[in-house]
Design an enzyme around this catalytic site. Structure first.
Site, PDB file in Angstrom:
ATOM      1  N   HIS A  12       0.837  -1.216   0.000  1.00  0.00           N
ATOM      2  CA  HIS A  12       0.000   0.000   0.000  1.00  0.00           C
ATOM      3  C   HIS A  12       0.868   1.260   0.000  1.00  0.00           C
ATOM      4  O   HIS A  12       0.596   2.209   0.729  1.00  0.00           O
ATOM      5  CB  HIS A  12      -1.007  -0.026   1.157  1.00  0.00           C
ATOM      6  CG  HIS A  12      -0.399  -0.169   2.531  1.00  0.00           C
ATOM      7  ND1 HIS A  12      -1.036  -0.788   3.564  1.00  0.00           N
ATOM      8  CD2 HIS A  12       0.783   0.241   3.027  1.00  0.00           C
ATOM      9  CE1 HIS A  12      -0.273  -0.763   4.650  1.00  0.00           C
ATOM     10  NE2 HIS A  12       0.839  -0.131   4.345  1.00  0.00           N
ATOM     11  N   HIS A  59      -1.027   4.637   9.662  1.00  0.00           N
ATOM     12  CA  HIS A  59       0.340   5.167   9.734  1.00  0.00           C
ATOM     13  C   HIS A  59       0.365   6.435  10.568  1.00  0.00           C
ATOM     14  O   HIS A  59       0.687   7.509  10.077  1.00  0.00           O
ATOM     15  CB  HIS A  59       0.868   5.460   8.331  1.00  0.00           C
ATOM     16  CG  HIS A  59       0.922   4.256   7.438  1.00  0.00           C
ATOM     17  ND1 HIS A  59      -0.196   3.672   6.908  1.00  0.00           N
ATOM     18  CD2 HIS A  59       1.971   3.520   6.992  1.00  0.00           C
ATOM     19  CE1 HIS A  59       0.171   2.618   6.174  1.00  0.00           C
ATOM     20  NE2 HIS A  59       1.467   2.505   6.204  1.00  0.00           N
ATOM     21  N   HIS A 193      10.699  -3.681   2.742  1.00  0.00           N
ATOM     22  CA  HIS A 193      10.150  -2.379   3.092  1.00  0.00           C
ATOM     23  C   HIS A 193      10.973  -1.791   4.228  1.00  0.00           C
ATOM     24  O   HIS A 193      10.594  -1.901   5.385  1.00  0.00           O
ATOM     25  CB  HIS A 193       8.696  -2.636   3.529  1.00  0.00           C
ATOM     26  CG  HIS A 193       7.767  -1.482   3.375  1.00  0.00           C
ATOM     27  ND1 HIS A 193       7.764  -0.650   2.308  1.00  0.00           N
ATOM     28  CD2 HIS A 193       6.758  -1.035   4.180  1.00  0.00           C
ATOM     29  CE1 HIS A 193       6.809   0.260   2.442  1.00  0.00           C
ATOM     30  NE2 HIS A 193       6.194   0.046   3.572  1.00  0.00           N
ATOM     31  N   GLU A 240       5.120  -5.248   8.463  1.00  0.00           N
ATOM     32  CA  GLU A 240       3.723  -5.091   8.049  1.00  0.00           C
ATOM     33  C   GLU A 240       3.153  -6.384   7.460  1.00  0.00           C
ATOM     34  O   GLU A 240       1.939  -6.570   7.403  1.00  0.00           O
ATOM     35  CB  GLU A 240       3.589  -3.950   7.014  1.00  0.00           C
ATOM     36  CG  GLU A 240       3.866  -2.571   7.595  1.00  0.00           C
ATOM     37  CD  GLU A 240       3.687  -1.433   6.580  1.00  0.00           C
ATOM     38  OE1 GLU A 240       3.920  -0.292   6.964  1.00  0.00           O
ATOM     39  OE2 GLU A 240       3.330  -1.697   5.417  1.00  0.00           O
TER      40      GLU A 240
END
Lengths: 281, 132
Positions: A12, A59, A193, A240
């Site tokens: 995302h 976030h 990430h 995540e």
């Protein structure tokens, strides 16, 4: 009786939303990413789910350090897009499904998962970018969405096993809803990430590929992976990926992979994407 | 946490554990305040005066004023929060990532187009020391 019939896993990345919002989707840098989701858009347009349950991490938008719920379920009728520092994304307000969401909250809590019930919440790129990737730029969004936020910001995040078991409890919760809804569950978040510090930009294609393989065929082999392994191998924000295990747990053990896409890079990160379907669909 | 030592061995990475969260509470809440346009305007108009309204340490204020993105993390900042300061400054995530790695945006973008930073040599502090 409602039923979860498929799962979608996807990154995302905020830059993907920005690329779409600023009309850059056809630029050479971004075109491969959006091309990779073209079959997925066709798939979901064809399947026409009645509801999406969207697992993502906030976030630091709806939840600050004032309150840090491990699992928060959005039970409101609507969720406006959040301003993450550069203005809110120009996307439609997300409509919820309060009746199913409340039913899920009750079922999950009685199943001994301590859900936080959220009646007012703005949703950030973690939720809106996956919707954009799968549905493009419609107004309004074509389906109600139940947001399920998972804390992966403040350590410790929930374990992969806890997430997987929550997925199983979600499957049961949905199955006990009285109306015949067809539901898709999204598990979202970064693959390789590492957004922070001098190690930023870490990409571990081998780890990601193995994770994608195992997520479909042998999720049990992933559920006990310690947090430190995600962080070491897939980057600080690679943690995540525990959220993908919620999606996987909500599907049948013998769910099948029907589509996969993997691409590097999108800004700082790898893009990973899977569509899984339960058998008999 | 029981396995903090293992996390501490990962190079170039600062984990947002309980200790850092306590240390960085006001720094992060400052970053979060920039989600409102009126606060962004107030901050831009007079950064020092705006920062004075948050009970941060002098070191934390300096790191913010200098836009020292790694130092903010060392002082309890969290990347999901400091990203809001970057957004307020009009910087992309890729621009601050380049800054945190000590490279130009162009160098960083080329590294990413080449497949990113490889895991080999980047898994432990010992590997970093070995490779210099």
């Amino acid at each position: 009786m409602a039923e979860i019939f498929a799962g979608v896993a996807t990154s995302h990345v905020p830059a993907i939303g920005a690329a779409l919002d600023l009309g850059k989707a056809d630029e050479p840098y971004w075109k491969p990413v959006f091309d990779g989701y073209a079959p997925s858009k066709t798939w979901i347009a064809d399947k026409k789910p009645d509801v999406v349950i969207l697992v993502y991490n906030d976030h630091a938008s709806a939840f600050s350090l004032e309150v840090i719920p491990t699992f928060a379920l959005g039970c409101a009728a609507e969720f406006p897009p959040a301003d993450e520092g550069w203005g809110a994304r120009p996307v439609p307000v997300v409509k919820g499904h309060p009746k199913l969401a409340w039913h899920m909250a009750q079922s999950l809590i009685l199943d001994e998962f301590d859900m936080t019930i959220v009646n007012k919440m703005e949703v950030d790129h973690g939720l809106t970018v996956p919707l954009s990737l799968m549905f493009g730029q419609p107004d309004p969004w074509p389906v109600p969405v139940i947001p399920l936020c998972v804390n992966v910001v403040q350590y410790p995040p929930p374990t992969g096993h806890r997430c997987y078991m929550l997925g199983k409890a979600i499957r049961k919760a949905v199955a006990s809803f009285e109306r015949p809804l067809r539901v898709v569950i999204f598990g979202t978040g970064g693959m390789s990430h590492q957004l922070q510090g001098p190690r930023a930009g870490l990409i571990n294609r081998a780890f990601d590929t193995n994770f994608l393989d195992k997520l479909t065929a042998d999720p049990q082999s992933l559920v006990r992976m310690p947090h430190v392994e995600y962080v070491r191998e897939a980057g600080s924000e690679g943690i995540e990926m525990v959220m993908w295990l919620i999606m996987r747990g909500a599907l049948a053990d013998d769910a099948k992979e029907v589509y996969r896409f993997y691409h590097v890079p999108a800004s700082n990160t790898a893009v990973g994407h899977l569509i899984l379907e339960n058998p008999g669909r | 946490m029981s396995d903090d030592t293992a996390f501490d061995d990962i190079p170039g990475t600062i984990l947002f554990n309980a200790e850092r969260s306590r240390q960085g509470y006001h720094l992060n809440m400052f970053c979060m305040s920039l989600m409102k346009d009126e606060n962004r305007r107030a901050f831009r108009a007079d950064e020092r005066a705006y920062l004075a309204t948050f009970p941060m340490t002098a070191e934390q204020r300096d790191a913010i004023l200098q836009r020292d993105w790694n130092r903010m993390l060392e002082l309890g900042g969290n990347i999901y929060y400091t990203a809001k300061l970057a957004a307020c400054d009009g910087l992309s995530f890729q621009q601050i990532a380049a800054l945190m790695t000590g490279s130009t945006q162009d160098e960083y973008a080329r590294m990413m187009l080449g497949g990113g930073r490889p895991p080999e040599g980047n898994r432990s502090k010992a590997e970093w020391e070995h490779h210099g």
